[in-house]
Design a protein around this motif. Structure first.
Motif, PDB file in Angstrom:
ATOM      1  N   UNK A  96     -41.849 -38.734  12.709  1.00 15.62           N
ATOM      2  CA  UNK A  96     -40.939 -39.238  11.671  1.00 15.62           C
ATOM      3  C   UNK A  96     -40.597 -40.726  11.798  1.00 15.62           C
ATOM      4  N   UNK A  97     -41.406 -41.464  12.534  1.00 15.73           N
ATOM      5  CA  UNK A  97     -41.187 -42.905  12.627  1.00 15.73           C
ATOM      6  C   UNK A  97     -41.976 -43.642  11.562  1.00 15.73           C
ATOM      7  N   UNK A  98     -41.886 -44.985  11.621  1.00 21.54           N
ATOM      8  CA  UNK A  98     -42.552 -45.800  10.604  1.00 21.54           C
ATOM      9  C   UNK A  98     -43.964 -46.228  11.024  1.00 21.54           C
ATOM     10  N   UNK A  99     -44.289 -46.079  12.310  1.00 27.69           N
ATOM     11  CA  UNK A  99     -45.641 -46.386  12.761  1.00 27.69           C
ATOM     12  C   UNK A  99     -46.009 -47.858  12.694  1.00 27.69           C
ATOM     13  N   UNK A 100     -45.004 -48.725  12.838  1.00 28.55           N
ATOM     14  CA  UNK A 100     -45.276 -50.163  12.778  1.00 28.55           C
ATOM     15  C   UNK A 100     -45.544 -50.710  14.181  1.00 28.55           C
ATOM     16  N   UNK A 147     -38.932 -47.795  14.042  1.00 26.41           N
ATOM     17  CA  UNK A 147     -40.029 -48.636  13.536  1.00 26.41           C
ATOM     18  C   UNK A 147     -41.363 -48.388  14.217  1.00 26.41           C
ATOM     19  N   UNK A 159     -32.967 -45.338   6.158  1.00 27.06           N
ATOM     20  CA  UNK A 159     -33.768 -44.897   5.003  1.00 27.06           C
ATOM     21  C   UNK A 159     -34.954 -45.831   4.773  1.00 27.06           C
ATOM     22  N   UNK A 160     -34.759 -47.109   5.076  1.00 28.88           N
ATOM     23  CA  UNK A 160     -35.861 -48.063   4.918  1.00 28.88           C
ATOM     24  C   UNK A 160     -36.849 -47.999   6.086  1.00 28.88           C
ATOM     25  N   UNK A 161     -36.503 -47.278   7.149  1.00 33.34           N
ATOM     26  CA  UNK A 161     -37.439 -47.087   8.255  1.00 33.34           C
ATOM     27  C   UNK A 161     -37.187 -47.948   9.472  1.00 33.34           C
ATOM     28  N   UNK A 162     -36.031 -48.624   9.541  1.00 32.04           N
ATOM     29  CA  UNK A 162     -35.796 -49.570  10.628  1.00 32.04           C
ATOM     30  C   UNK A 162     -35.335 -48.918  11.945  1.00 32.04           C
ATOM     31  N   UNK A 179     -39.402 -49.418   1.482  1.00 33.34           N
ATOM     32  CA  UNK A 179     -39.239 -48.776   2.784  1.00 33.34           C
ATOM     33  C   UNK A 179     -40.555 -48.907   3.540  1.00 33.34           C
ATOM     34  N   UNK A 180     -40.454 -48.799   4.865  1.00 28.99           N
ATOM     35  CA  UNK A 180     -41.680 -48.986   5.669  1.00 28.99           C
ATOM     36  C   UNK A 180     -42.738 -47.954   5.346  1.00 28.99           C
ATOM     37  N   UNK A 181     -42.305 -46.752   5.009  1.00 30.66           N
ATOM     38  CA  UNK A 181     -43.294 -45.729   4.628  1.00 30.66           C
ATOM     39  C   UNK A 181     -44.071 -46.217   3.402  1.00 30.66           C
TER      40      UNK A 181
END
Lengths: 245, 380
Positions: B60-64, B53, B47-50, A185-187
């Protein structure tokens, strides 16, 4: 319980294989490196067990040069807590096992894929257990921890064997240990940057193997079509050429 | 100049590729045939953060970064653009708009569940009589003191049924023209909202597109985004970012078609050799590869400019225009290379061709992108 998952850095399974240096060396130009698929399944199961609360810490380790760190970072992104890179070019199974023995001795359970998808040696796990004097179990296709007791499933002829084993142990795992490798996962990808990756120097070890030359398998022969009335010829080909009858 | 990706960017690309090849591919044909929303996949991808992103982890984001987003959109769209459009609208229109212009309260209440992917977002700008002509909004938002009253109809709304958070553009001061438009966060379950039937589309069939009708829908004042009359500017700014997502999607569709055409051309034999050995096919593949690479570079440049705080409206319009046009060309050629097999569903390229067509139409048609590019050129 502390887990060590061994990570072999291998070429992507779709890599076009070429050799150089008089067919003695694998040509790594343009190769994309991945976690050995069996090691990836081992790591996935370890992460699942950690999430279920049965594991205190997961370390991943490999023997490799700095180029392999991207592969270790991916293992950290998948869920390992820290990583160890033994700074050496892996020469043969004995060399690799000797190096890994230096870092594996403090762990309760070592997980290693049944083989690496590059040289398919299937030797490091057994050698490592022997060097360390750990128990070893091969062909492990299931792993559980209940009340601190490690229970394993092994694939045997025509069925499965359930066993309990005392730690420390080297488990040599195969297909079935986890269903699919975990996608990070991205985290996890972001956290991987901050997790410790320790580089340790190699110890002296004997190199017991010399590679004489590599050879690519012959290209696939053209498909032979047999006339539908000529069953005799089909049987002859299957017997004499394909040698399957 | 550095064309190398970071380890994190490569890992995200690989994660998207793994998910697309392992999971999306399994049921993409069935979902396309049945026009079935990819609910299970959106949950997994969330769940994987997509789904959030580029949202700060604080929300609560992925910060990409946007470059990672382009890489992910390419890989997902190679296999399934109907799923990737849900991700694109959520990320680059809805989450981006709220991140940039939302109040702290709006971010806490609406952005967080959107970034986690627990809620899906939709962007309601188009109307039956206002598609490209977004300045002339007929949906009205009457100021009633502590709330607004929304009336009107929105068209072609991606995730119209599956979304729970709408961002709606509506006219508050008709006399002020586009300067009278406001943008609102509207909860889909608000009384007075009704949905038109699921649009039976040519492509992107498993994303759910609806028209949405508003009849005296009460929207609390605190759900207005930005100052009074900021709505049109808000929509244009969100679309600037949104274009990068759709450009990357179009490029991904083209890249997917190229991969399939390449594999097929190396296997299929005609006149005694693989068809890739015929110059007619080899040159087609070369042209397709150049177009895909150009589109990829335009997408990445727009993303890089956005990530580095530079103006990116021109770059994102160029990327969207070029990538969607070449997606149509490349997918058409991919079908041609497949011959009869390309015309049946099993080989995927006919679906990619149907999906490509929409990228020239939504989030600003190719013609609108030319307006953006030419106006910027002429102003400079």
């Amino acid at each position: 319980m502390k887990f060590l998952v061994l990570i072999s850095n291998v070429p992507d399974t779709t890599t076009k294989i070429r050799f150089v240096d008089d067919n003695k060396t694998f040509d790594t130009t343009g190769v994309q490196w991945i976690i050995n698929p069996w090691d990836e399944l081992a790591l996935t199961r370890a992460v699942e067990l950690k999430e279920a609360g049965g594991i205190e810490k997961i370390t991943v380790a490999n023997v490799g040069e700095s180029i392999t760190e991207a592969t270790l970072r991916k293992a950290l992104a998948v869920g390992a807590d820290d990583a160890i890179r033994i700074d050496a070019k892996p020469k043969d199974a004995f060399y690799v096992a000797t190096q890994l023995a230096e870092v594996a001795k403090d762990y309760d359970v070592v997980m290693v894929g049944i083989e690496a998808s590059d040289y398919n040696g299937s030797a490091v796990g057994g050698m490592l257990a022997e060097i360390l004097g750990f128990n070893s179990v091969s062909a492990v296709s299931g792993m559980n921890i209940e009340n601190g007791q490690l229970s394993l499933t092994r694939e045997i002829d025509g069925g499965q064997q359930k066993i309990e084993v005392e730690t420390p142990v080297v488990t040599i795992v195969q297909k079935g240990i986890a269903i699919d490798p975990r996608i990070p996962a991205m985290r996890g990808i972001m956290m991987a940057r901050k997790k410790p990756l320790t580089v340790v120097p190699a110890v002296d070890a004997e190199e017991k193997t010399e590679y004489i030359s590599f050879e690519l398998p012959p290209p696939k022969a053209a498909c032979k079509l047999v006339d539908e009335d000529n069953v005799k010829e089909l049987v002859r080909l299957l017997q004499e050429e394909a040698k399957v009858l | 100049m550095n064309f190398e990706f970071t380890d994190e960017q490569l890992m995200i690309r690989q994660a998207a590729k793994d998910y697309a090849e392992r999971e999306l591919l399994q049921d993409v044909l069935e979902r396309d045939a049945k026009a079935e929303f990819p609910a299970r996949h959106i949950k997994n991808l969330a769940e994987l953060g997509f789904m959030g992103m580029m949202v700060d982890p604080e929300y609560d984001g992925s910060g990409m970064d946007t470059v990672s987003y382009v890489l992910a959109m390419e890989e997902l769209s190679k296999i399934d653009a109907a799923t990737s459009v849900v991700i694109s609208v959520n990320n680059s229109l809805v989450c981006y708009g709220l991140c940039k212009y939302g109040t702290e309260e709006q971010k806490q209440k609406y952005l967080k569940p959107l970034a986690r992917g627990e809620h899906i977002g939709a962007f309601l700008l188009s109307e039956p009589e206002a598609g490209s002509d977004a300045m002339h909004q007929h949906t009205s938002a009457e100021d009633k003191g502590d709330h607004y009253l929304l009336n009107g109809t929105k068209n072609w709304i991606t995730s119209g049924n599956s979304a729970s958070t709408y961002i709606v553009m509506a006219q508050t001061f008709p006399e002020k023209g586009y300067r009278g438009i406001n943008a609102f966060i509207v909860e889909k379950n608000s009384p007075g909202i009704t949905l038109g039937p699921h649009e039976d589309k040519m492509g992107m069939r498993s994303s759910d597109t609806h028209s949405v009708m508003f009849t005296d829908v009460k929207v609390p004042k605190e759900n207005r985004i930005g100052e009074d009359g900021f709505g049109y500017k808000f929509a244009m700014k969100a679309l600037e970012a949104g274009r990068i997502g759709i450009a990357a999607q179009a490029m991904g569709i083209a890249a997917g078609a190229l991969e399939r055409a390449l594999a097929y051309a190396k296997e299929r034999k005609a006149f005694g050799t693989e068809i890739a050995n015929h110059q007619a096919i080899a040159f087609k593949l070369a042209d397709m590869a150049v177009k895909v690479e150009n589109a990829r570079n335009l997408c990445l440049k727009a993303a890089w400019q956005k990530d580095n705080g530079q103006p990116f409206a021109m770059a994102s319009a160029m990327a969207k225009l070029y990538a969607s046009d070449i997606a149509m060309e490349v997918t058409t050629e991919a079908v041609q290379i497949h011959g009869g097999y390309g015309y049946v569903k099993e080989y995927h390229v006919e679906r990619l061709m149907r999906e490509a067509k929409l990228t020239q139409i939504y989030e600003g048609t190719s013609e609108v992108q030319k307006i953006v590019v030419s106006r910027t050129l002429l102003r400079e």
